[in-house]
Design a protein around this motif. Structure first.
Motif, PDB file in Angstrom:
ATOM      1  N   GLN A  49       0.819  -1.206   0.000  1.00 15.32           N
ATOM      2  CA  GLN A  49       0.000   0.000   0.000  1.00 15.32           C
ATOM      3  C   GLN A  49       0.857   1.263   0.000  1.00 15.32           C
ATOM      4  O   GLN A  49       0.323   2.381  -0.052  1.00 15.32           O
ATOM      5  N   GLY A  50       2.179   1.111   0.106  1.00 16.65           N
ATOM      6  CA  GLY A  50       3.064   2.265   0.177  1.00 16.65           C
ATOM      7  C   GLY A  50       3.039   2.951   1.522  1.00 16.65           C
ATOM      8  O   GLY A  50       3.407   4.127   1.633  1.00 16.65           O
ATOM      9  N   THR A 176       5.876  -0.157  -5.030  1.00 14.67           N
ATOM     10  CA  THR A 176       4.968   0.880  -5.496  1.00 14.67           C
ATOM     11  C   THR A 176       5.547   1.707  -6.633  1.00 14.67           C
ATOM     12  O   THR A 176       4.821   2.481  -7.261  1.00 14.67           O
ATOM     13  N   ARG A 191       1.947  -7.181  -6.095  1.00 17.48           N
ATOM     14  CA  ARG A 191       1.460  -6.037  -5.325  1.00 17.48           C
ATOM     15  C   ARG A 191      -0.058  -6.044  -5.217  1.00 17.48           C
ATOM     16  O   ARG A 191      -0.625  -5.845  -4.134  1.00 17.48           O
ATOM     17  N   ARG A 195      -2.395  -6.315  -1.869  1.00 13.33           N
ATOM     18  CA  ARG A 195      -3.352  -5.256  -1.531  1.00 13.33           C
ATOM     19  C   ARG A 195      -4.739  -5.804  -1.216  1.00 13.33           C
ATOM     20  O   ARG A 195      -5.538  -5.123  -0.568  1.00 13.33           O
TER      21      ARG A 195
END
Length: 385
Positions: A49-50, A176, A191, A195
């Motif tokens: 999610q960064g 990201t 990724r 998520r």
């Protein structure tokens, strides 16, 4: 499905590599590291999610979350022949998280920052290394992409490695910044999969709990982490999910009861009809345990199962009589997606004992370090800095 989870340098976990199954149950006495395990897994999800740097800051910063014990605990100490003493570290200070799934693996190494003059963010951790690979264990031959410092190197279609990014900031992850179809499709797939992981931790059931209030009536295939959209999630299961399984699970836990969803000007509310009552009970009237069970129902019977659902102490507020039905509910859900349950309730662990694909780990904490006695740890390699 994730088959190996690795954690190193996080709170009470000095180094832990665990095999996971379709259903994994983490148990242990209070203070053995169950919360550290759960937080580490959730922190790993924050990478996609960064938000990993922000998540660590919310926990008090990297320095407060690092393993506080010695770098190694010798055999003489474990035998009681020598006292536990601090030693000079031979390796870098780091917090490392990673997993290996059936197709891809990922690992990240977070370390202390290099102070910069004029910056007020010198407490933020830095990403020192990352890797994405195919197969069980990371090696140079199977790595799709590696990150060391600011440089991200990727394996091209011609079999040659090239520098994908040469100046990635230390507070950003390649997860990201390098995940796109043109740069590295494998990282993009990984990724997006991460998520979609879902975490449910201590649903609120107090009088002001979001689940007791009316919610906007819109299709909700995934229950929110705070359970605020419970009514919409339950109605979504009825319309596009397994309505029969929902009714059966409610009757299993509360014989003779049914759940009704009311609608007023587009707002949905939860009601429950119980045997012997002339009207349904509104959400505000439900006991904490009943409301929590309905929240778990909505989470586990989702019409769109993610790759992973993690439940942290789902037994909270539940009457012991509800633990066997909860066990059956979790066991059925584990046939549709991978589930990890962190619990200190022995009856719930026992209710899950007969589930297919079960892997159970009981945590211990000798010498302040979270361990699993008799663990046959899978092979694992961390990306080099």
């Amino acid at each position: 499905m994730i088959h190996t989870l690795a954690i190193a340098g996080y709170r009470s976990i000095r180094s832990l590599v665990l095999p996971l199954g379709p259903l994994t149950v983490i148990t242990g006495r209070n203070g053995t590291g169950k919360s550290s395990f759960y937080r580490a897994l959730r922190l790993l999800a924050e990478v996609a999610q960064g938000r990993v740097v922000a998540a660590l800051a919310a926990e008090g910063g990297l320095a407060s979350t690092l393993w506080a014990g010695p770098e190694r605990i010798g055999a003489a100490v474990r035998r009681g022949e020598r006292p536990l003493e601090g030693t000079v570290r031979g390796g870098p200070v780091s917090l490392r998280l990673g997993f290996a799934a059936e197709d891809y693996g990922y690992a990240i190494d977070l370390g202390l920052p290099v102070p910069q003059n004029g910056s007020m963010f010198n407490r933020d951790p830095e990403v020192k290394a990352e890797a994405v690979w195919a197969g069980d264990v990371l090696s140079r031959r199977n790595a799709f992409a590696t990150r060391a410092g600011p440089a991200v190197t990727a394996l091209g279609a011609d079999g040659r490695r090239r520098v994908l990014i040469g100046d990635l900031p230390p507070y950003e992850s390649m997860m990201t910044h390098a995940a796109d179809p043109q740069s590295l499709a494998e990282l993009l797939v990984l990724r997006e999969r991460m998520r979609r992981w879902r975490f449910y931790d201590h649903f609120r059931t107090d009088a002001a709990a979001p689940a007791r209030a009316a919610t906007a009536g819109t299709r909700t295939p995934a229950l929110a982490a705070d359970g605020a959209d419970l009514a919409a999630a339950l109605q979504t299961i009825r319309e596009i999910g397994d309505a029969a399984a929902l009714d059966a699970a409610i009757d299993d836990a509360f014989p003779g009861a049914t759940v009704e969803i009311g609608e007023t000007n587009g707002a949905f509310t939860v009601g429950m009809r119980q045997k012997g009552l002339l009207r349904p009970l509104a959400a505000a009237e439900l006991s904490d345990g009943t409301l929590r069970y309905l929240l778990l129902l909505a989470a586990l019977l989702t019409p769109r199962p993610p790759g992973l659902i993690v439940l942290n102490e789902p037994e909270t507020s539940l009457h012991p009589d509800l633990l066997p039905p909860l066990g059956r509910l979790i066991g059925a859900a584990a046939t549709r997606c991978q589930i990890v349950v962190v619990t200190h309730a022995a009856p719930l662990a026992e209710a899950l004992a007969g589930c297919r694909g079960l892997v159970r780990h009981e945590l211990e904490k000798p010498f302040g370090e979270t361990e699993v006695e008799g663990l046959d740890a899978p092979a694992w390699e961390w990306p080099p800095r």
